[in-house]
Design an enzyme around this catalytic site. Structure first.
Site, PDB file in Angstrom:
ATOM      1  N   TRP A  25      32.755 -51.664  -9.395  1.00 45.58           N
ATOM      2  CA  TRP A  25      34.097 -51.363  -9.789  1.00 45.58           C
ATOM      3  C   TRP A  25      34.532 -52.109  -8.804  1.00 45.58           C
ATOM      4  CZ3 TRP A  25      32.438 -46.540  -8.490  1.00 45.58           C
ATOM      5  CH2 TRP A  25      32.967 -46.008  -6.980  1.00 45.58           C
ATOM      6  N   GLU A  38      39.731 -46.466  -9.878  1.00 49.50           N
ATOM      7  CA  GLU A  38      40.697 -45.387  -8.457  1.00 49.50           C
ATOM      8  C   GLU A  38      41.037 -44.140  -8.931  1.00 49.50           C
ATOM      9  OE1 GLU A  38      41.692 -46.029  -5.266  1.00 49.50           O
ATOM     10  OE2 GLU A  38      41.061 -48.227  -5.715  1.00 49.50           O
ATOM     11  N   THR A  44      37.357 -37.647  -5.441  1.00 57.48           N
ATOM     12  CA  THR A  44      35.799 -37.516  -5.713  1.00 57.48           C
ATOM     13  C   THR A  44      35.614 -38.795  -4.839  1.00 57.48           C
ATOM     14  OG1 THR A  44      36.927 -36.841  -7.311  1.00 57.48           O
ATOM     15  CG2 THR A  44      34.175 -37.166  -7.188  1.00 57.48           C
ATOM     16  N   GLY A  82      36.004 -32.875 -12.399  1.00 60.75           N
ATOM     17  CA  GLY A  82      37.249 -31.831 -12.081  1.00 60.75           C
ATOM     18  C   GLY A  82      38.676 -32.370 -11.715  1.00 60.75           C
ATOM     19  N   TYR A 121      50.295 -44.948  -5.133  1.00 61.02           N
ATOM     20  CA  TYR A 121      48.808 -45.616  -4.656  1.00 61.02           C
ATOM     21  C   TYR A 121      48.284 -46.017  -5.386  1.00 61.02           C
ATOM     22  CZ  TYR A 121      44.484 -45.919  -3.349  1.00 61.02           C
ATOM     23  OH  TYR A 121      42.876 -45.592  -3.242  1.00 61.02           O
ATOM     24  N   ASP A 139      46.608 -44.137   0.878  1.00 60.32           N
ATOM     25  CA  ASP A 139      46.357 -43.196   0.255  1.00 60.32           C
ATOM     26  C   ASP A 139      45.781 -42.625   2.284  1.00 60.32           C
ATOM     27  OD1 ASP A 139      43.924 -44.217   1.585  1.00 60.32           O
ATOM     28  OD2 ASP A 139      42.527 -44.093  -0.172  1.00 60.32           O
ATOM     29  N   CYS A 201      34.694 -46.078  16.955  1.00 57.04           N
ATOM     30  CA  CYS A 201      36.314 -47.120  17.224  1.00 57.04           C
ATOM     31  C   CYS A 201      34.475 -48.035  18.067  1.00 57.04           C
ATOM     32  CB  CYS A 201      36.256 -46.679  18.463  1.00 57.04           C
ATOM     33  SG  CYS A 201      37.127 -44.721  18.382  1.00 57.04           S
ATOM     34  N   CYS A 204      34.437 -50.653  15.829  1.00 54.07           N
ATOM     35  CA  CYS A 204      36.000 -50.833  14.597  1.00 54.07           C
ATOM     36  C   CYS A 204      36.500 -52.090  15.046  1.00 54.07           C
ATOM     37  CB  CYS A 204      37.153 -50.202  14.966  1.00 54.07           C
ATOM     38  SG  CYS A 204      38.012 -50.412  14.044  1.00 54.07           S
TER      39      CYS A 204
HETATM   40  S1  SF4 Z   1      41.354 -47.614  14.188  1.00 54.75           S
HETATM   41 FE1  SF4 Z   1      39.064 -48.043  15.193  1.00 54.75          FE
HETATM   42  S2  SF4 Z   1      39.237 -47.866  16.431  1.00 54.75           S
HETATM   43 FE2  SF4 Z   1      41.015 -46.934  16.463  1.00 54.75          FE
HETATM   44  S3  SF4 Z   1      41.213 -44.458  16.188  1.00 54.75           S
HETATM   45 FE3  SF4 Z   1      39.838 -45.704  14.271  1.00 54.75          FE
HETATM   46  S4  SF4 Z   1      38.037 -46.547  14.572  1.00 54.75           S
HETATM   47 FE4  SF4 Z   1      38.673 -45.996  16.642  1.00 54.75          FE
END
Ligand code: SF4
Length: 340
Positions: A25, A38, A44, A82, A121, A139, A201, A204
């Site tokens: 999509w 969506e 799901t 569902g 949403y 969401d 993290c 991230c």
């Molecule tokens: S936003 Fe990023 S740095 Fe913060 S808790 Fe989530 S994964 Fe960790």
């Protein structure tokens, strides 16, 4: 908080470009496709949705085809996903689009939001992804990411929390990249800052600014208010069969699993003598009776605890439809009795 959020587009968009998953999509921004995906993705998993999405669009490639599809076809295309009210609302909305908008998906937020089955949403997602509107789609994923980012312990299931977050995000939506920004936030929640286990993290793009990460409290967030326990319902399900035909019944047109098919069932968990008495009351003549393992099916507000009895019959009882389950829209709650 606002300066924290204002750095989101700059950090998230380049990360999204490099890391976005190739999902069916995402290959175009056609509103029908985005809207359908969506709705299917609510409750799901992505992997489960892919097959349903392809089959649905093969069978009903346009909004017009969806508006005209017979109810049985819709139920069959949705079978196993569902929350069947979703597909009924899809069709209602398709009919609204045909009648009110000449078959063209509306581009204004208020008109999108007014379609059946479309809440804040979905309207935010379709508005931003398809029409580049600065409309956040908040969401569970986005609430989780943002409550960690801001180390905010407001319960995420309270409407006020969602409202406040929507207002903060609206301020920072980047013109011309609204659709990508919506999807980047969703993608981060789905693939990096996930709901179960430890968020990743170390990979991230927000780790430098994330307050929960700074304070080491990632796994303590988000916070949810205490939920009311689900209502428990016990029942006995009768799998009355003769050759390949089973006794089937249609559920009422409103309420849980409306308009779908089911095996006959009665409240409570019956023992053999009670089962035989019930068969007698229906006029079924059993040849072989075998008890299944206990099965559970969880809905939003209720949980079914089921005991099944497989009953090979010399004659199937009157008062039910006799047919092959594969040809009927039989929800997972009942279909699981036929699985190995
Ligand atoms: S936003 Fe990023 S740095 Fe913060 S808790 Fe989530 S994964 Fe960790």
């Amino acid at each position: 908080m606002d300066s924290l959020f204002s750095s989101l587009p700059g950090l998230l968009l380049p990360w999204y470009e490099r890391n976005k998953r190739d999902l069916p999509w995402r290959r175009d921004r056609e509103p029908y496709h985005v809207w359908l995906s969506e709705i299917m993705l609510q409750q799901t998993r992505v992997e489960a949705v892919k097959g349903y999405y392809a089959r649905f669009l093969d069978a009903l490639p346009t909004i017009e085809a969806l508006a005209e599809a017979p109810q049985e076809q819709l139920n069959k295309l949705w079978e196993g996903l569902g929350y069947y009210s979703r597909v009924r609302n899809l069709q209602k909305a398709a009919r609204q689009i045909m009648e009110l908008h000449g078959g063209i998906f509306p581009a204004a937020y208020a008109e999108i939001r007014a379609l059946a089955g479309i809440g804040d949403y979905t309207a935010g997602a379709v508005g931003s992804i398809c029409f580049e509107l600065p409309t956040p789609a908040v969401d569970g994923n986005v609430l989780r990411v943002c409550s960690r980012l801001a180390a905010d312990a407001s319960p995420i299931d309270r409407p006020q929390t969602k409202k406040a977050l929507t207002a903060s995000l609206e301020q920072v939506y980047p013109a011309g990249r609204c659709g990508d920004f919506t999807q980047a936030l969703m993608e981060l929640g789905a693939t990096v800052c996930g709901p179960n286990g430890t968020p990743q993290c170390e990979r991230c793009p927000l780790s430098r600014i994330c307050l929960a990460h700074r304070d080491g409290i990632e796994t303590e967030l988000p916070v949810k208010s205490a939920k009311k326990p689900r209502r428990m319902e016990e029942m006995t399900v009768f799998l009355l069969h003769q050759d390949h035909a089973y006794a089937l019944d249609k559920r009422p047109e409103s309420g849980l699993l409306a308009g779908l098919w089911e095996f006959p069932h009665v409240p409570g968990k019956l023992e053999l003598s009670q089962v035989l008495a019930q068969l007698d009351a229906w006029g079924a003549i059993p040849e072989e009776v075998e008890r299944s393992s206990e099965k559970t099916h969880i809905f939003t507000h209720v949980q079914w605890e089921m005991r099944g009895w497989y009953i090979r019959c010399r004659t199937l009882p009157e008062g039910f439809v006799h047919g092959r389950p594969a040809e009927y829209a039989l929800p997972t709650a009942f279909r699981q009795f036929l699985e190995p």
